[in-house]
Design a protein around this motif. Structure first.
Motif, mmCIF file in Angstrom:
data_model
loop_
_atom_site.group_PDB
_atom_site.id
_atom_site.type_symbol
_atom_site.label_atom_id
_atom_site.label_comp_id
_atom_site.label_asym_id
_atom_site.label_seq_id
_atom_site.Cartn_x
_atom_site.Cartn_y
_atom_site.Cartn_z
ATOM 1 N N LEU A 167 -9.713 -8.085 7.668
ATOM 2 C CA LEU A 167 -9.222 -9.554 5.681
ATOM 3 C C LEU A 167 -7.964 -8.981 5.413
ATOM 4 O O LEU A 167 -7.111 -7.827 5.789
ATOM 5 N N TRP A 207 -5.541 -9.609 2.036
ATOM 6 C CA TRP A 207 -5.320 -9.916 0.833
ATOM 7 C C TRP A 207 -4.061 -9.452 0.454
ATOM 8 O O TRP A 207 -3.515 -8.269 0.305
ATOM 9 N N GLU A 208 -3.559 -9.893 -0.697
ATOM 10 C CA GLU A 208 -1.694 -9.519 -2.002
ATOM 11 C C GLU A 208 -2.057 -9.921 -3.096
ATOM 12 O O GLU A 208 -3.166 -10.823 -3.667
ATOM 13 N N ARG A 237 4.795 -5.689 -5.577
ATOM 14 C CA ARG A 237 3.874 -6.493 -4.875
ATOM 15 C C ARG A 237 2.397 -5.558 -3.495
ATOM 16 O O ARG A 237 3.150 -4.467 -4.383
ATOM 17 N N VAL A 238 1.729 -6.439 -3.805
ATOM 18 C CA VAL A 238 0.788 -5.152 -3.512
ATOM 19 C C VAL A 238 0.053 -6.221 -2.284
ATOM 20 O O VAL A 238 -0.775 -7.008 -2.832
ATOM 21 N N MET A 239 -0.089 -5.517 -1.260
ATOM 22 C CA MET A 239 -1.402 -5.827 -0.272
ATOM 23 C C MET A 239 -2.211 -4.644 0.518
ATOM 24 O O MET A 239 -2.252 -3.648 0.484
ATOM 25 N N VAL A 240 -3.387 -5.347 0.665
ATOM 26 C CA VAL A 240 -4.008 -4.751 1.042
ATOM 27 C C VAL A 240 -4.296 -5.786 2.825
ATOM 28 O O VAL A 240 -4.916 -7.054 2.911
ATOM 29 N N THR A 241 -4.783 -4.840 4.218
ATOM 30 C CA THR A 241 -5.015 -5.723 5.319
ATOM 31 C C THR A 241 -5.116 -5.239 6.044
ATOM 32 O O THR A 241 -4.990 -3.497 6.176
#
Lengths: 307, 324
Positions: free
Chosen positions: A41, A43-44, B168-172
């Motif tokens: 996955l 997501w931002e 800004r934040v991203m989770v990956t």
């Protein structure tokens, strides 16, 4: 597009996938057993919303396509996945991956059955009891204590008709307080415990899906029917009708907790009053659906698609 | 605990009315840890003010803690006692709640029994505190029971409208996404574990390679690094105490910063919290996260005193209302 998050070894995940197949609804199983790995996955998040995608073998789905998520938070161990890590490191890695999904589910604007943040109240049954009162459901007279003498006084006040059980979401078998258990009251000093006046009547499990309510009447001699078979007691279930105001209260309680799907445990007394004991935010309704043919999973599926 | 029995015999409804009126003149109950400086300062200030406090050390509660709470419908009454000191719930003047829901030692917590006791204590206190009508700092909504540090994504899920700018934040789970985020952030990025209150600046290819080595072992939460002056805003009731990086007070912050902080605290339902802010070079204020149980050890004397005064004022607000 519906997203199903969990592991295939969970019978509720199997049931929902089968139901979605049966209803020809498009869905993607995000099998956490293979995350990371075959599933991924990205997501931002920002004040304007959340964007990104989930990926599965041969398929990537944009989060904007997702109309609903069915999620089960099941603990599992896969020692082969990160064998280079110590047990402590493995626990941290698992928590990190679990949180990467849970934080997303708390943010998604679509229907989520159920959001992690809505499930927390399950960890305090007394807290849930107050909410049940607020929507018009009765709750038993209760004592929470660490004092043996208080427990004994409550026992006498209730003329010996008292049960005890855990306060938290940790499953405990509901037990009648009897002479044998009275002799162990000294242990209360080490851990608070919940005592309730025993309410006589018939157990009813109500599954709410949005504002729909499906009631199942349970017949068992066991004081906690969930463990009837283990205790050698009988167990049978059948669909039941609820007074509309009770059904509405159950749906209202689920809504107050932010739960799209809930399992509300009630007991109907011989004089027709309904007492609420707890709300399960991740109910395994397979047993009830099998026993009564109530279309619970269909209702969940429709809600996930936004019908 | 004779007083509990006595209380119960008087009837829960009458007690509940007394709780509702918020006129508890008894001790301020402090639930926390001996080493917690915030607990120490508040106890000391209460003593100086001639106000009684009852400290409940979370890690040394059992088997010395007597607690009895009778609940009938929406009503409740009861009493607690520790170290030979006893109080009825209706007499409690206020509660400073700074506990971790772990009333056992680390060794005990590693056992099934230790985790069970912790879960039961948590269930008790999370249900009990919201029912008290005296000031409670903080009453926690369930979403915050297990979240002490609130990162940007948690803030976004709990606070509908944040007027601060957010990074800004991203989770990956994919390192290529992380590289893309790094480039699009102009090389200003931090790796922030989801479960730990720490962060690591990613400063170039070398640190990106170190991050890549974690691929498949950990997911990546990446947060835009915001350059500027760091500050910690402590919300205490309707006051905002803004401390800059060295712990000293900033008396000249804009009124809108105060308003934005109060709005976030209100949306979270917290009377006491802190927000990590950065004033960027262009003058914009960014919120990088929040704490629902702020620590004060990094603050200078003046800032500590202001926070402590604010807490004491909050905790004794019921008493002052009662006198009025």
């Amino acid at each position: 597009m519906i997203l199903v998050c969990g592991i295939l070894g969970d019978e509720m995940i199997e049931l929902m996938c089968a139901r979605l197949d049966d209803m020809s609804y498009d869905y993607l199983l995000f099998d956490e057993r293979h995350f990371p790995g075959r599933y991924g996955l990205c997501w931002e998040a920002s004040p304007t919303g959340v964007s990104g995608h989930v990926s599965a073998p041969g398929r990537t789905v944009g989060l904007e396509e997702v109309t609903g998520v069915y999620a089960r938070y099941v603990e599992y161990r896969d020692e082969t996945k990160r064998s280079a890590l110590s047990p402590g490191e493995q626990r941290i890695a698992e928590a990190e991956y679990q949180l990467s999904v849970m934080e997303l589910l708390d943010l998604l604007p679509c229907v989520v059955v159920n959001r992690p943040k809505a499930s927390t109240s399950n960890d305090s049954k007394v807290y849930q009891g107050f909410l049940a009162n607020e929507v018009g459901l009765l709750t038993p007279k209760t004592l929470v204590t660490t004092c043996p003498e208080e427990a004994r006084a409550f026992y006498e006040e209730c003329r010996g008709r008292v049960i005890y059980k855990s306060l938290s979401g940790i499953r405990s078998i509901v037990q009648r307080l009897d002479e044998a258990s009275l002799s162990r009251l000294g242990l209360l000093k080490n851990c608070p415990t919940q005592f309730q006046e025993y309410v006589e009547g018939v157990d009813i499990r109500v599954h709410t899906v949005g504002d729909e309510a499906f009631a199942t009447e349970i017949e068992s001699e066991a004081s906690d029917y969930r463990y009837a078979r283990r205790q050698g007691a009988s167990l049978s279930a059948r669909a039941a009708d609820l007074p509309p105001e009770v059904g509405n209260s159950c749906a209202g309680l689920a809504a107050a907790l932010g739960l799209e799907l809930a399992g509300v445990d009630l007991r109907r007394t011989p004089d027709g009053r309904y007492y609420c004991f707890e709300v399960n935010p991740s109910p395994g309704f397979l047993f009830y659906e099998r026993a009564t043919a109530q279309p619970i999973s269909e209702a969940v599926a429709r809600r996930l698609r936004g019908d | 605990m004779a007083s509990t029995v006595e209380t119960a015999s008087r009837g829960a409804a009458a007690d509940f009315d007394m709780l509702r009126s918020g006129v508890g003149m008894g001790p301020i109950v402090i639930i926390g840890r001996h080493e917690d400086l915030c607990c120490q300062l508040v106890r000391q200030r209460l003593t100086e003010a001639g106000r009684e406090s009852l400290f409940l050390p979370e890690d040394r509660l059992f088997p010395h803690f007597d607690f009895a709470w009778r609940v009938a419908g929406a009503d409740g009454c009861g009493a607690l006692s520790y170290d030979g000191r006893e109080t009825n719930f209706r007499d409690v003047g206020g509660v400073l709640a700074r506990f971790y829901s772990i009333p056992v030692s680390a060794d005990e917590f590693a056992t099934k029994d230790g985790r069970y006791i912790s879960a039961e204590w948590n269930a008790l206190v999370m249900a009990w505190l919201p029912r008290l009508r005296c000031p409670v700092v903080n009453r926690l909504r369930p979403e915050l029971w297990y979240k002490s540090h609130l990162n940007v994504t948690t803030l976004l899920s709990l606070v509908l409208s944040i007027k601060f700018k957010l990074p800004r934040v991203m989770v990956t789970s994919n390192i290529e996404d992380a590289r893309r985020f790094y480039r699009s952030s102009g090389g200003r990025m931090r790796y922030v574990p989801l479960t730990q209150p720490s962060s690591f600046r990613i400063t170039g290819e070398e640190s990106l390679e170190k991050l890549a080595a974690l691929s498949g072992t950990l997911p990546f939460q990446l947060v835009e690094a915001v350059e500027g002056v760091r500050a910690e805003a402590f919300v205490v009731g309707d006051r905002v105490v803004l401390a800059i990086e060295d712990g000293s007070l900033n008396h000249e912050h804009a009124a809108e910063v105060t308003d934005h902080c109060l709005e976030v605290a209100e949306a979270l339902g917290l009377a006491f919290c802190s927000l990590s802010l950065v004033r960027a070079r262009r003058g914009d204020w960014y919120c990088m996260g929040a704490e629902r149980m702020p620590q004060v050890f990094q603050l200078g004397e003046e800032a500590r005193a202001e926070v402590t005064e604010g807490l004491v004022a909050l905790l004794t607000a019921g008493e002052r209302r009662g006198r009025a």
